[in-house]
Write a protein that holds these residues in place. Structure first.
Motif, PDB file in Angstrom:
ATOM      1  N   ASP A 171     -19.971 -47.049  -0.951  1.00 41.58           N
ATOM      2  CA  ASP A 171     -20.075 -45.910  -1.975  1.00 41.58           C
ATOM      3  C   ASP A 171     -18.934 -45.604  -2.799  1.00 41.58           C
ATOM      4  OD1 ASP A 171     -20.949 -43.444  -3.114  1.00 41.58           O
ATOM      5  OD2 ASP A 171     -21.272 -42.314  -1.113  1.00 41.58           O
ATOM      6  N   ARG A 172     -18.920 -45.978  -4.243  1.00 37.97           N
ATOM      7  CA  ARG A 172     -17.706 -46.032  -4.824  1.00 37.97           C
ATOM      8  C   ARG A 172     -18.044 -45.028  -6.060  1.00 37.97           C
ATOM      9  NH1 ARG A 172     -17.287 -52.763  -4.975  1.00 37.97           N
ATOM     10  NH2 ARG A 172     -17.476 -52.979  -2.823  1.00 37.97           N
ATOM     11  N   ARG A 173     -16.908 -44.169  -6.484  1.00 33.12           N
ATOM     12  CA  ARG A 173     -17.094 -43.203  -7.612  1.00 33.12           C
ATOM     13  C   ARG A 173     -15.820 -43.075  -8.271  1.00 33.12           C
ATOM     14  NH1 ARG A 173     -20.334 -39.493  -4.730  1.00 33.12           N
ATOM     15  NH2 ARG A 173     -21.740 -40.582  -3.415  1.00 33.12           N
ATOM     16  N   THR A 174     -16.105 -43.559  -9.572  1.00 35.49           N
ATOM     17  CA  THR A 174     -14.943 -43.913 -10.670  1.00 35.49           C
ATOM     18  C   THR A 174     -14.792 -42.389 -11.296  1.00 35.49           C
ATOM     19  OG1 THR A 174     -15.893 -45.806 -11.133  1.00 35.49           O
ATOM     20  CG2 THR A 174     -14.537 -44.803 -12.706  1.00 35.49           C
ATOM     21  N   ARG A 175     -13.417 -42.203 -11.277  1.00 32.85           N
ATOM     22  CA  ARG A 175     -12.827 -40.830 -11.811  1.00 32.85           C
ATOM     23  C   ARG A 175     -12.238 -41.039 -13.258  1.00 32.85           C
ATOM     24  NH1 ARG A 175     -15.238 -37.055 -10.427  1.00 32.85           N
ATOM     25  NH2 ARG A 175     -13.548 -35.729 -10.450  1.00 32.85           N
ATOM     26  N   PRO A 176     -12.192 -40.189 -14.122  1.00 34.13           N
ATOM     27  CA  PRO A 176     -11.759 -40.338 -15.467  1.00 34.13           C
ATOM     28  C   PRO A 176     -10.325 -40.450 -15.295  1.00 34.13           C
ATOM     29  CG  PRO A 176     -12.911 -38.267 -15.361  1.00 34.13           C
ATOM     30  CD  PRO A 176     -12.814 -39.008 -13.962  1.00 34.13           C
ATOM     31  N   GLY A 177      -9.517 -40.989 -16.304  1.00 33.77           N
ATOM     32  CA  GLY A 177      -8.165 -40.706 -16.563  1.00 33.77           C
ATOM     33  C   GLY A 177      -7.385 -41.249 -15.350  1.00 33.77           C
ATOM     34  N   GLU A 178      -6.148 -40.556 -15.161  1.00 35.10           N
ATOM     35  CA  GLU A 178      -5.108 -40.944 -14.066  1.00 35.10           C
ATOM     36  C   GLU A 178      -5.307 -39.905 -13.171  1.00 35.10           C
ATOM     37  OE1 GLU A 178      -1.400 -43.428 -15.506  1.00 35.10           O
ATOM     38  OE2 GLU A 178      -1.555 -41.358 -16.463  1.00 35.10           O
ATOM     39  N   PHE A 179      -4.902 -40.078 -11.747  1.00 32.55           N
ATOM     40  CA  PHE A 179      -5.159 -39.294 -10.525  1.00 32.55           C
ATOM     41  C   PHE A 179      -3.640 -38.448 -11.010  1.00 32.55           C
ATOM     42  CE2 PHE A 179      -2.868 -38.014  -6.621  1.00 32.55           C
ATOM     43  CZ  PHE A 179      -4.045 -37.443  -6.118  1.00 32.55           C
ATOM     44  N   ALA A 180      -2.806 -38.790 -11.477  1.00 35.34           N
ATOM     45  CA  ALA A 180      -1.432 -38.067 -11.836  1.00 35.34           C
ATOM     46  C   ALA A 180      -0.665 -39.160 -12.797  1.00 35.34           C
ATOM     47  CB  ALA A 180      -0.566 -37.969 -10.714  1.00 35.34           C
ATOM     48  N   PRO A 181       0.316 -38.558 -13.660  1.00 37.58           N
ATOM     49  CA  PRO A 181       0.990 -39.328 -14.757  1.00 37.58           C
ATOM     50  C   PRO A 181       1.666 -40.424 -13.911  1.00 37.58           C
ATOM     51  CG  PRO A 181       0.969 -36.867 -15.329  1.00 37.58           C
ATOM     52  CD  PRO A 181       0.336 -36.933 -14.145  1.00 37.58           C
ATOM     53  N   GLY A 182       1.543 -41.674 -14.304  1.00 34.83           N
ATOM     54  CA  GLY A 182       2.461 -42.821 -13.770  1.00 34.83           C
ATOM     55  C   GLY A 182       1.898 -43.205 -12.284  1.00 34.83           C
ATOM     56  N   ALA A 183       0.811 -42.633 -11.935  1.00 32.43           N
ATOM     57  CA  ALA A 183       0.459 -43.018 -10.447  1.00 32.43           C
ATOM     58  C   ALA A 183      -0.155 -44.441 -10.551  1.00 32.43           C
ATOM     59  CB  ALA A 183      -0.572 -41.960  -9.843  1.00 32.43           C
ATOM     60  N   GLY A 184      -1.071 -44.700 -11.762  1.00 29.31           N
ATOM     61  CA  GLY A 184      -1.493 -46.300 -11.822  1.00 29.31           C
ATOM     62  C   GLY A 184      -2.639 -46.087 -11.016  1.00 29.31           C
ATOM     63  N   PRO A 185      -3.321 -47.330 -10.851  1.00 24.11           N
ATOM     64  CA  PRO A 185      -4.480 -47.709 -10.169  1.00 24.11           C
ATOM     65  C   PRO A 185      -4.677 -47.062  -9.008  1.00 24.11           C
ATOM     66  CG  PRO A 185      -4.100 -49.524 -11.237  1.00 24.11           C
ATOM     67  CD  PRO A 185      -2.997 -48.725 -11.292  1.00 24.11           C
ATOM     68  N   LEU A 186      -5.523 -46.126  -8.408  1.00 26.98           N
ATOM     69  CA  LEU A 186      -5.529 -45.427  -7.099  1.00 26.98           C
ATOM     70  C   LEU A 186      -6.957 -45.316  -6.530  1.00 26.98           C
ATOM     71  CD1 LEU A 186      -3.802 -43.792  -5.056  1.00 26.98           C
ATOM     72  CD2 LEU A 186      -4.477 -41.747  -6.292  1.00 26.98           C
ATOM     73  N   ILE A 187      -6.954 -45.546  -5.226  1.00 28.40           N
ATOM     74  CA  ILE A 187      -8.338 -45.482  -4.485  1.00 28.40           C
ATOM     75  C   ILE A 187      -8.065 -44.682  -3.429  1.00 28.40           C
ATOM     76  CG2 ILE A 187     -10.233 -46.488  -3.152  1.00 28.40           C
ATOM     77  CD1 ILE A 187      -9.349 -49.252  -4.500  1.00 28.40           C
ATOM     78  N   LEU A 188      -8.928 -43.190  -3.213  1.00 23.92           N
ATOM     79  CA  LEU A 188      -9.014 -42.263  -2.158  1.00 23.92           C
ATOM     80  C   LEU A 188     -10.154 -42.558  -1.358  1.00 23.92           C
ATOM     81  CD1 LEU A 188      -7.438 -38.995  -3.630  1.00 23.92           C
ATOM     82  CD2 LEU A 188      -6.479 -40.910  -2.695  1.00 23.92           C
ATOM     83  N   LEU A 189     -10.077 -42.685  -0.144  1.00 19.67           N
ATOM     84  CA  LEU A 189     -11.174 -42.857   1.036  1.00 19.67           C
ATOM     85  C   LEU A 189     -11.349 -41.620   1.630  1.00 19.67           C
ATOM     86  CD1 LEU A 189     -10.697 -46.623   1.966  1.00 19.67           C
ATOM     87  CD2 LEU A 189     -11.796 -45.803   0.040  1.00 19.67           C
ATOM     88  N   ASP A 190     -12.483 -41.139   1.703  1.00 21.36           N
ATOM     89  CA  ASP A 190     -12.917 -40.140   2.709  1.00 21.36           C
ATOM     90  C   ASP A 190     -13.636 -40.961   3.849  1.00 21.36           C
ATOM     91  OD1 ASP A 190     -13.750 -37.676   3.985  1.00 21.36           O
ATOM     92  OD2 ASP A 190     -15.371 -37.550   2.796  1.00 21.36           O
ATOM     93  N   LEU A 191     -13.077 -41.063   5.079  1.00 20.57           N
ATOM     94  CA  LEU A 191     -13.606 -41.704   6.001  1.00 20.57           C
ATOM     95  C   LEU A 191     -14.235 -40.745   7.181  1.00 20.57           C
ATOM     96  CD1 LEU A 191     -10.423 -43.828   6.340  1.00 20.57           C
ATOM     97  CD2 LEU A 191     -12.498 -44.640   5.328  1.00 20.57           C
ATOM     98  N   PRO A 192     -15.130 -41.483   8.231  1.00 16.99           N
ATOM     99  CA  PRO A 192     -15.880 -40.815   9.122  1.00 16.99           C
ATOM    100  C   PRO A 192     -14.734 -40.249  10.156  1.00 16.99           C
ATOM    101  CG  PRO A 192     -16.713 -43.005   8.855  1.00 16.99           C
ATOM    102  CD  PRO A 192     -15.350 -43.116   7.960  1.00 16.99           C
ATOM    103  N   ASP A 193     -15.215 -39.337  10.948  1.00 19.07           N
ATOM    104  CA  ASP A 193     -14.227 -38.633  11.914  1.00 19.07           C
ATOM    105  C   ASP A 193     -13.837 -39.817  12.922  1.00 19.07           C
ATOM    106  OD1 ASP A 193     -14.430 -36.160  10.541  1.00 19.07           O
ATOM    107  OD2 ASP A 193     -16.237 -35.516  11.666  1.00 19.07           O
ATOM    108  N   PHE A 194     -12.620 -39.817  13.327  1.00 20.83           N
ATOM    109  CA  PHE A 194     -12.107 -40.748  14.172  1.00 20.83           C
ATOM    110  C   PHE A 194     -12.372 -40.580  15.745  1.00 20.83           C
ATOM    111  CE2 PHE A 194      -7.892 -38.908  12.949  1.00 20.83           C
ATOM    112  CZ  PHE A 194      -7.607 -38.270  14.095  1.00 20.83           C
ATOM    113  N   ASP A 195     -12.887 -39.100  15.916  1.00 18.55           N
ATOM    114  CA  ASP A 195     -13.263 -38.883  17.398  1.00 18.55           C
ATOM    115  C   ASP A 195     -14.888 -38.556  17.236  1.00 18.55           C
ATOM    116  OD1 ASP A 195     -13.624 -36.429  15.730  1.00 18.55           O
ATOM    117  OD2 ASP A 195     -12.530 -35.134  17.246  1.00 18.55           O
TER     118      ASP A 195
END
Length: 530
Positions: A110-134
């Motif tokens: 499940d991959r969702r592309t976001r427009p622009g930058e996450f923050a100025p100068g942050a570069g390519p970034l991937i944030l993952l929302d993961l299942p609960d570990f408990d």
């Protein structure tokens, strides 16, 4: 002078080689962990080095997904036409070019592309929302645990109710304590606390994390209801992404995690030579070196007496069995090394002596080694002990035994025969005079028994022959005893030499190989640890 660490790629290679070297020694679980770090690190470096992967981890009810959406700036779950399952990892991607293989490796569909930058100068970034570990679902826990070992940055999300839960700390946070340089901690749902308690609870959470080993982590209080702290967590993620070191830092943290148990290792080198000498002396005792030396000396004295002893009595010696043949010992060394003597198998006492010699050497060989290698030395020594009696027998079979007198003694053999011949001439002279004197008359005339200084010549011949033979016999017996002591010493040394060769091949080299494996492992670990 300061020595720089090896490049990260070389460190991963060294770690993989260390795992291969240690495969016969370390527990499978430990080997799998080392191998996994080496493999995952190499695979991650082969994928996109531009993207920083940040994973949001949290317990049930911690508000992890809400925080993820707040950081992303949109509820991606609602925005999607269809999400495979609520337990599937969800990726928010900024600047997605080159991220496909990386996400495939992470197992994120499940991959969702976001427009622009996450923050100025942050570069390519991937944030993952993961299942609960408990999660009560084992598959959900497995996904969270797997990705905790793959993402570049870990964000631990907790809340005022569960931040002190010992299960969460013991099973999930503490195992990743060495990754504090790439870890962020969030105290979510701060709106449930009184304003004055937020800093207190956050400080308590920080103290627990320090106790877990996360010494460099700062807790960021947040609230998705009020928006409190969202900018702070975004800024923290942006700072990590801008540095472009998270990937290497994560891999280095993984390496530190698996090498810290071996951080104090050093090379052990060779075993003390005195231990080898002590073992050889013990094994020679077990092999019967003293008995063989005494038997060889006895065989030498017997043969010398047969060759140079008084001929009137030395023939009796020939009826006694040869000591060497009685033991089934070869006089010439068995260079092939496959024949065996006819000596009886080592008795229980001799086997115990041999086993003691091997155990004592094994203890010296295990000195300075970690438990796993020390155990391997002890186990290998036990295996060696089982086949050692046969090896010691072969060592005896290969020994050249100096039981044959030298050819120089043949001179005395000739003298013995000449002396006996002289005595026989005297006896024959008297017999001829007594029974057929006419035979001697043409040679001696009327005086058939001439004298010298009043002694009849036949008597002198008999006395000289007998005394000469007796003196030669006694003399060689005396010298034979003295020389026999030398034969005993040389035989014992020869047996000890063959036993030393056997112990080198059968005991020392196998145990030294284990020590050499350990030295190589320690060297590779040192390179991997940097």
């Amino acid at each position: 002078m300061f020595k720089r660490s090896a490049p990260l790629g070389d460190r991963l290679t060294a770690l993989d080689e260390a795992a291969a070297i240690a495969s016969p020694y370390l527990p499978q679980s430990q080997l799998a962990r080392i191998g996994q770090v080496a493999k995952a690190g190499a695979e991650r470096r082969a994928l996109s080095g531009d993207h920083t992967v940040v994973g949001f981890f949290g317990a049930t009810g911690s508000g992890k997904t809400s925080l993820f959406n707040a950081v992303v700036g949109e509820d991606l779950g609602k925005a999607a036409a269809r999400r495979p399952t609520t337990s599937s990892p969800l990726a928010a991607i900024w600047q997605p070019e080159g991220s496909e293989q990386l996400l495939d490796w992470l197992g994120v569909e499940d991959r969702r592309t976001r427009p622009g930058e996450f923050a100025p100068g942050a570069g390519p970034l991937i944030l993952l929302d993961l299942p609960d570990f408990d999660s009560v679902e084992a598959s959900n826990r497995a996904i969270a645990e797997r990705l905790a070992g793959q993402v570049d940055v870990l964000v631990w999300v907790s809340d005022p109710e569960k931040y002190a839960d010992s299960v969460i700390h013991d099973e999930f946070i503490r195992p990743h304590a060495s990754h504090s340089a790439v870890t962020l901690a969030v105290l979510n749902k701060a709106d449930l606390l009184h304003a004055g308690d937020v800093a207190t609870v956050a400080g308590s959470f920080e103290e627990l994390l320090r106790n877990d080993g996360l010494s460099k982590v700062r807790v960021i209080p947040t609230s998705t209801v009020t928006g409190f702290g969202i900018a702070d967590i975004r800024a923290a993620i942006a700072k990590v992404a801008k540095a472009h070191t998270a990937q290497s830092a994560r891999i280095e943290a993984d390496i530190r995690s698996v090498t810290q148990d071996f951080s104090s290792l050093g090379k052990v080198g060779s075993v003390d030579k005195q231990a080898k000498r002590t073992m050889d002396a013990t094994l020679a005792q077990a092999a019967g070196a003293q008995r063989i030396a005494e038997t060889t000396a006895a065989a030498y004295r017997k043969r010398l007496h047969e060759r140079t002893g008084w001929l009137l009595t030395s023939w009796i010696t020939r009826f006694r069995p040869d000591p060497l043949k009685r033991l089934g010992l070869r006089e010439e060394s068995d260079t092939v090394g496959v024949h065996r003597t006819s000596m009886p198998e080592l008795d229980a006492a001799s086997k115990a002596v041999a086993n003691r010699g091997v155990r004592e050497y094994a203890a010296a060989a295990a000195a300075g080694l970690p438990h796993a290698w020390g155990t391997a030395v002890a186990d290998r020594a036990e295996e060696i002990s089982q086949g050692l009696p046969a090896e010691l027998d072969r060592a005896v079979a290969r020994t050249r035994l100096p039981a044959e007198p030298s050819k120089g003694w043949s001179v005395l053999t000739v003298l013995q025969w000449l002396a006996l011949l002289a005595a026989l001439v005297g006896v024959l002279w008297y017999l001829l005079v007594a029974f057929v004197p006419g035979v001697l008359t043409p040679l001696l005339g009327g005086d058939l028994v001439p004298q010298i200084e009043g002694w009849p010549i036949p008597t002198l011949l008999i006395m000289a022959g007998l005394l000469t033979g007796l003196v030669i016999g006694l003399t060689t017996a005396i010298f034979g005893g003295a020389i026999g002591s030398g034969v005993k010493r040389r035989t014992r040394q020869a047996v000890q030499k063959e036993v030393a060769a056997i112990s080198q091949a059968a005991v020392v080299e196998p145990l030294e190989q284990i020590r050499a494996d350990y030295d190589r492992f320690a060297e590779k670990i040192a390179v991997a640890a940097g």
